[in-house]
Design a protein around this motif. Structure first.
Motif, PDB file in Angstrom:
ATOM      1  N   CYS A   1     -29.374 -39.187  14.531  1.00 25.84           N
ATOM      2  CA  CYS A   1     -29.807 -37.802  14.775  1.00 25.84           C
ATOM      3  C   CYS A   1     -29.445 -37.351  16.184  1.00 25.84           C
ATOM      4  O   CYS A   1     -29.036 -36.210  16.389  1.00 25.84           O
ATOM      5  CB  CYS A   1     -31.309 -37.671  14.531  1.00 25.84           C
ATOM      6  N   ALA A   2     -29.579 -38.265  17.138  1.00 21.44           N
ATOM      7  CA  ALA A   2     -29.188 -37.935  18.516  1.00 21.44           C
ATOM      8  C   ALA A   2     -27.697 -37.612  18.545  1.00 21.44           C
ATOM      9  O   ALA A   2     -27.250 -36.668  19.197  1.00 21.44           O
ATOM     10  CB  ALA A   2     -29.500 -39.109  19.441  1.00 21.44           C
ATOM     11  N   ASP A   3     -26.941 -38.387  17.771  1.00 26.54           N
ATOM     12  CA  ASP A   3     -25.494 -38.245  17.702  1.00 26.54           C
ATOM     13  C   ASP A   3     -25.085 -36.861  17.178  1.00 26.54           C
ATOM     14  O   ASP A   3     -24.122 -36.259  17.656  1.00 26.54           O
ATOM     15  CB  ASP A   3     -24.951 -39.347  16.775  1.00 26.54           C
ATOM     16  N   VAL A   4     -25.815 -36.343  16.180  1.00 29.60           N
ATOM     17  CA  VAL A   4     -25.451 -35.030  15.615  1.00 29.60           C
ATOM     18  C   VAL A   4     -26.298 -33.899  16.195  1.00 29.60           C
ATOM     19  O   VAL A   4     -26.244 -32.767  15.740  1.00 29.60           O
ATOM     20  CB  VAL A   4     -25.541 -35.019  14.062  1.00 29.60           C
ATOM     21  N   GLY A   5     -27.113 -34.219  17.215  1.00 31.14           N
ATOM     22  CA  GLY A   5     -27.908 -33.186  17.881  1.00 31.14           C
ATOM     23  C   GLY A   5     -29.036 -32.622  17.028  1.00 31.14           C
ATOM     24  O   GLY A   5     -29.384 -31.449  17.136  1.00 31.14           O
ATOM     25  N   LEU A   6     -29.606 -33.463  16.170  1.00 28.84           N
ATOM     26  CA  LEU A   6     -30.680 -33.008  15.287  1.00 28.84           C
ATOM     27  C   LEU A   6     -32.042 -33.386  15.871  1.00 28.84           C
ATOM     28  O   LEU A   6     -32.292 -34.546  16.170  1.00 28.84           O
ATOM     29  CB  LEU A   6     -30.510 -33.668  13.910  1.00 28.84           C
ATOM     30  N   PRO A   7     -32.944 -32.396  16.046  1.00 27.18           N
ATOM     31  CA  PRO A   7     -34.280 -32.701  16.571  1.00 27.18           C
ATOM     32  C   PRO A   7     -35.049 -33.616  15.605  1.00 27.18           C
ATOM     33  O   PRO A   7     -34.894 -33.505  14.397  1.00 27.18           O
ATOM     34  CB  PRO A   7     -34.975 -31.344  16.652  1.00 27.18           C
ATOM     35  N   VAL A   8     -35.864 -34.500  16.173  1.00 35.51           N
ATOM     36  CA  VAL A   8     -36.676 -35.410  15.361  1.00 35.51           C
ATOM     37  C   VAL A   8     -38.125 -35.352  15.826  1.00 35.51           C
ATOM     38  O   VAL A   8     -38.401 -35.320  17.027  1.00 35.51           O
ATOM     39  CB  VAL A   8     -36.168 -36.877  15.479  1.00 35.51           C
ATOM     40  N   HIS A   9     -39.037 -35.315  14.858  1.00 34.14           N
ATOM     41  CA  HIS A   9     -40.462 -35.422  15.168  1.00 34.14           C
ATOM     42  C   HIS A   9     -40.987 -36.602  14.358  1.00 34.14           C
ATOM     43  O   HIS A   9     -40.823 -36.651  13.135  1.00 34.14           O
ATOM     44  CB  HIS A   9     -41.188 -34.125  14.779  1.00 34.14           C
ATOM     45  N   ILE A  10     -41.597 -37.555  15.046  1.00 33.04           N
ATOM     46  CA  ILE A  10     -42.055 -38.787  14.390  1.00 33.04           C
ATOM     47  C   ILE A  10     -43.533 -38.683  14.030  1.00 33.04           C
ATOM     48  O   ILE A  10     -44.356 -38.288  14.861  1.00 33.04           O
ATOM     49  CB  ILE A  10     -41.838 -40.003  15.315  1.00 33.04           C
ATOM     50  N   LEU A  11     -43.841 -39.032  12.783  1.00 33.47           N
ATOM     51  CA  LEU A  11     -45.237 -39.171  12.372  1.00 33.47           C
ATOM     52  C   LEU A  11     -45.536 -40.658  12.286  1.00 33.47           C
ATOM     53  O   LEU A  11     -44.922 -41.377  11.498  1.00 33.47           O
ATOM     54  CB  LEU A  11     -45.478 -38.531  10.995  1.00 33.47           C
ATOM     55  N   LEU A  12     -46.464 -41.122  13.113  1.00 33.04           N
ATOM     56  CA  LEU A  12     -46.919 -42.509  13.016  1.00 33.04           C
ATOM     57  C   LEU A  12     -48.028 -42.519  11.973  1.00 33.04           C
ATOM     58  O   LEU A  12     -49.169 -42.172  12.247  1.00 33.04           O
ATOM     59  CB  LEU A  12     -47.418 -43.005  14.374  1.00 33.04           C
ATOM     60  N   THR A  13     -47.646 -42.859  10.742  1.00 28.57           N
ATOM     61  CA  THR A  13     -48.551 -42.696   9.600  1.00 28.57           C
ATOM     62  C   THR A  13     -49.571 -43.829   9.520  1.00 28.57           C
ATOM     63  O   THR A  13     -49.451 -44.849  10.205  1.00 28.57           O
ATOM     64  CB  THR A  13     -47.751 -42.677   8.285  1.00 28.57           C
ATOM     65  N   LYS A  14     -50.562 -43.610   8.639  1.00 26.56           N
ATOM     66  CA  LYS A  14     -51.618 -44.606   8.398  1.00 26.56           C
ATOM     67  C   LYS A  14     -52.388 -44.927   9.678  1.00 26.56           C
ATOM     68  O   LYS A  14     -52.820 -46.069   9.899  1.00 26.56           O
ATOM     69  CB  LYS A  14     -51.034 -45.880   7.772  1.00 26.56           C
ATOM     70  N   ALA A  15     -52.536 -43.913  10.539  1.00 29.74           N
ATOM     71  CA  ALA A  15     -53.239 -44.111  11.813  1.00 29.74           C
ATOM     72  C   ALA A  15     -54.688 -44.536  11.586  1.00 29.74           C
ATOM     73  O   ALA A  15     -55.310 -45.141  12.457  1.00 29.74           O
ATOM     74  CB  ALA A  15     -53.184 -42.824  12.643  1.00 29.74           C
ATOM     75  N   ASP A  16     -55.208 -44.233  10.402  1.00 30.40           N
ATOM     76  CA  ASP A  16     -56.595 -44.625  10.088  1.00 30.40           C
ATOM     77  C   ASP A  16     -56.749 -46.144   9.959  1.00 30.40           C
ATOM     78  O   ASP A  16     -57.859 -46.669   9.983  1.00 30.40           O
ATOM     79  CB  ASP A  16     -57.055 -43.948   8.794  1.00 30.40           C
TER      80      ASP A  16
END
Length: 200
Positions: A132-147
């Motif tokens: 994604c960095a290579d193609v300039g695409l923004p990324v938002h990470i969800l750290l799932t199962k935080a519970d």
């Protein structure tokens, strides 16, 4: 203003990027390891129990699934990657599809990358961040199962991931998320709304 994600509806399912709906408007894709809770997150964000199929067997999403969320706006559920019990040939096909989709879709505004907060930044996750960095695409990470983690441990995981991000993708952001407890829901919807509303 947040988009009304409750109006999301299933559009189509395709085996590869070349068969996707017309490449216009805006879309945001969801990617992650097969057991990262992708379907649960999509269902939680849209407030619909069964928009994306959740199954006890990770790796069931083998097609690229498109959901409409308003005029010319789509959420895209990409095949889960890296699940151990899937034949190598199938894994290779998924990898190709994922890579092709990320590289060719002009209407793609960003990628939501899901990681189980107990096992973040696997080799696959790093690979996707670098793509994604290579193609300039923004990324938002969800750290799932935080519970599944105590609050302190979850906070430490968030800090650790945040620390590693600059070397993988300088524009990526990250948050804690739990589909079960509805943790981080508004934050996720805000990111999605921001990306989808910026047509053109």
């Amino acid at each position: 203003m947040l988009l009304n994600f409750r109006q999301a509806e299933f559009l189509t399912s395709v085996p590869r990027a070349s068969l996707a709906p017309p490449d216009e408007g805006a879309e945001v894709a969801f990617a992650g390891r097969s057991n990262a809770g992708k379907s649960s997150a999509l269902n939680a964000i849209t407030g619909q129990r069964a928009l994306a199929r959740t199954s006890k067997t990770p790796g069931r999403t083998q097609q690229i699934n498109f959901f409409a969320v308003g005029e010319n706006m789509r959420l895209v559920d990409l095949p889960g990657y890296g699940y151990a019990k899937v034949p190598q040939a199938m894994k290779n096909t998924w990898q190709r599809n994922l890579s092709e989709y990320l590289h060719v879709r002009r209407s793609l505004r960003g990628l939501i990358l899901l990681m189980d907060c107990r096992h973040p930044l696997t080799d696959y996750d790093r690979e996707v961040l670098l793509w994604c960095a290579d193609v300039g695409l923004p990324v938002h990470i969800l750290l799932t199962k935080a519970d599944k983690l105590k609050r302190g441990a979850a906070a430490n995981t968030l800090l650790a991931v945040r620390k590693h991000l600059p070397e993988l993708h300088s524009e990526a952001s990250v948050q804690l998320f739990s589909a079960l407890k509805k943790t981080g829901m508004d934050e996720a919807r805000q990111v999605l709304s921001g990306w989808l509303k910026h047509h053109g």
